[in-house]
Design a protein around this motif. Structure first.
Motif, PDB file in Angstrom:
ATOM      1  N   THR A  49       0.809  -1.228   0.000  1.00 25.91           N
ATOM      2  CA  THR A  49       0.000   0.000   0.000  1.00 25.91           C
ATOM      3  C   THR A  49       0.836   1.268   0.000  1.00 25.91           C
ATOM      4  O   THR A  49       0.283   2.364  -0.142  1.00 25.91           O
ATOM      5  N   PHE A  61      -4.938   4.413  -0.808  1.00 18.29           N
ATOM      6  CA  PHE A  61      -5.794   4.290   0.366  1.00 18.29           C
ATOM      7  C   PHE A  61      -7.223   4.677  -0.008  1.00 18.29           C
ATOM      8  O   PHE A  61      -7.485   5.237  -1.077  1.00 18.29           O
ATOM      9  N   ARG A 142      -6.583   8.459   9.046  1.00 15.69           N
ATOM     10  CA  ARG A 142      -7.265   7.220   8.660  1.00 15.69           C
ATOM     11  C   ARG A 142      -7.090   6.186   9.773  1.00 15.69           C
ATOM     12  O   ARG A 142      -6.174   5.365   9.757  1.00 15.69           O
ATOM     13  N   ASP A 145      -7.560   2.312   8.926  1.00 13.76           N
ATOM     14  CA  ASP A 145      -6.433   1.839   8.113  1.00 13.76           C
ATOM     15  C   ASP A 145      -5.201   1.580   8.963  1.00 13.76           C
ATOM     16  O   ASP A 145      -4.433   0.650   8.684  1.00 13.76           O
ATOM     17  N   ALA A 187      -5.609  -1.459   0.651  1.00 11.67           N
ATOM     18  CA  ALA A 187      -5.946  -2.427   1.692  1.00 11.67           C
ATOM     19  C   ALA A 187      -7.434  -2.766   1.611  1.00 11.67           C
ATOM     20  O   ALA A 187      -8.240  -1.958   1.133  1.00 11.67           O
ATOM     21  N   SER A 189     -11.293  -3.031   2.364  1.00 13.78           N
ATOM     22  CA  SER A 189     -12.246  -2.201   3.100  1.00 13.78           C
ATOM     23  C   SER A 189     -12.771  -3.009   4.282  1.00 13.78           C
ATOM     24  O   SER A 189     -12.587  -4.229   4.353  1.00 13.78           O
ATOM     25  N   ASP A 225     -13.089   5.979  12.414  1.00 18.55           N
ATOM     26  CA  ASP A 225     -12.558   7.036  11.559  1.00 18.55           C
ATOM     27  C   ASP A 225     -13.000   8.427  12.014  1.00 18.55           C
ATOM     28  O   ASP A 225     -12.295   9.415  11.767  1.00 18.55           O
ATOM     29  N   THR A 258      -1.917   8.399  12.819  1.00 22.21           N
ATOM     30  CA  THR A 258      -3.146   9.075  12.415  1.00 22.21           C
ATOM     31  C   THR A 258      -3.244  10.501  12.930  1.00 22.21           C
ATOM     32  O   THR A 258      -3.902  11.346  12.323  1.00 22.21           O
TER      33      THR A 258
END
Length: 330
Positions: A49, A61, A142, A145, A187, A189, A225, A258
């Motif tokens: 990724t 992403f 994210r 993720d 990646a 979902s 998120d 993040t």
């Protein structure tokens, strides 16, 4: 110099058969280190990724508007560093909106670089900072993720975790949109993670406890998120830890990526406490000892840890090691 971003609806430099992309330029301070700043994001050099190389950085992403491929390249002069972004896919607007945060434009090192604060730091911290003035802490925003690969890294070796991540993304992810390099992948979902059969988790070397944690996170992925809007700190960590299977170590690993959390320390890491203890005192220590050693620099503890990691110090390689586990036949 403050970071500014501008986006145009121009077609990116790509073959005519590929979909049109968007471009943007973010002005960062002189000496900005693109590869060093984003180097915390890929899970190993073969992360499907994310790729960091001499040609820049490639990321793939998902955004709320859809998937996106992002290519970043830096061009520096004496006054500033211009980071040019090429962006393809339905999620371009969201990706461009988050670009300054991704690059660490809002990461403020002025308190850390204050002479009075610097005077409290050992040379093993101040010298790497002098050499890496362009390093920033990125904020991807994210959360889900970042959660999945962090969970895969729980209680296993780095080699095992990176193999699991590569296997699962390659088998169950999606090709990156636009003119992406061969093998660049999105990646899975949350819906795709939930469809992975149990035997595939086993083939990837992921035990039932970790796969169950990921599946529980899938059920609340949207809420996770939304945590991107919270400031880093205890409240964010507590909300992350409300998902069964997410503990302080995993929450810290997520927040570092993040939210660019400058104070987050990965308590519970198999190696970190011993490394920090050896670097600062010449002796190994445990988590409690590490936190005592870092306490004078509270608010900047992640910055201190990052600089120690760049110091070149290595703790002696003796003592117990975490052995690879084979979960395929559990």
């Amino acid at each position: 110099m403050p970071a500014t971003a501008s986006a145009t609806a121009s077609t990116a430099a790509a073959p005519a058969a590929l979909p049109a992309g968007r471009t943007a330029v973010v002005d960062m301070p002189a000496g900005y280190d693109l590869a060093g700043t984003l180097g915390i994001l890929p899970r190993g050099r073969q992360d499907p990724t994310c790729r960091i190389g001499s040609g820049g950085v490639w990321l793939a992403f998902a955004t709320p508007a859809g998937p996106v491929t992002l290519h970043l390249a830096a061009r520096a002069d004496a006054a500033a560093t211009a980071v040019t972004a090429g962006c393809w896919g339905p999620g371009v607007e969201a990706a461009l909106a988050g670009l300054p945060a991704l690059l660490g434009a809002g990461d403020d090192w002025s308190g850390f670089d204050d002479p009075d604060f610097q005077a409290t730091l050992p040379r093993l911290v101040t010298e790497p900072r002098r050499r890496h003035r362009g390093l920033r802490l990125p904020s991807t925003g994210r959360v889900f993720d970042a959660l999945v690969p962090a969970v895969l890294e729980q209680r296993v070796t780095t080699i095992e975790a990176r193999h699991s991540w590569r296997y699962l993304v390659a088998r169950h992810g999606s090709p990156a949109p636009g003119p992406a390099p061969a093998g660049l992948m999105l990646a899975p979902s949350p819906a795709q993670w939930r469809r992975i059969p149990s035997w595939e988790w086993h083939r990837a070397g992921v035990d039932p406890k970790r796969s169950a944690t990921i599946l529980r996170a899938c059920a609340v992925a949207a809420g996770l998120d939304r945590l991107a809007a919270l400031p880093p700190g205890p409240d964010l960590a507590a909300k992350l830890c409300s998902v069964p299977g997410i503990g302080p170590w995993t929450a810290a690993e997520i927040a570092q990526r993040t939210h660019g959390d400058p104070d987050s320390v990965s308590v519970g890491d198999f190696h970190l406490a011993a490394f920090v203890g050896y670097a600062l005192t010449g002796r190994r220590t445990d988590d409690a000892g590490m936190l005592r050693l870092l306490q004078p620099w509270r608010g900047h503890r992640q910055r201190v840890v990052r600089m120690l990691g760049l110091s070149g110090v290595r703790k002696p390689a003796f003592g117990p090691r975490l052995s690879p586990q084979d979960h395929r036949f559990h």
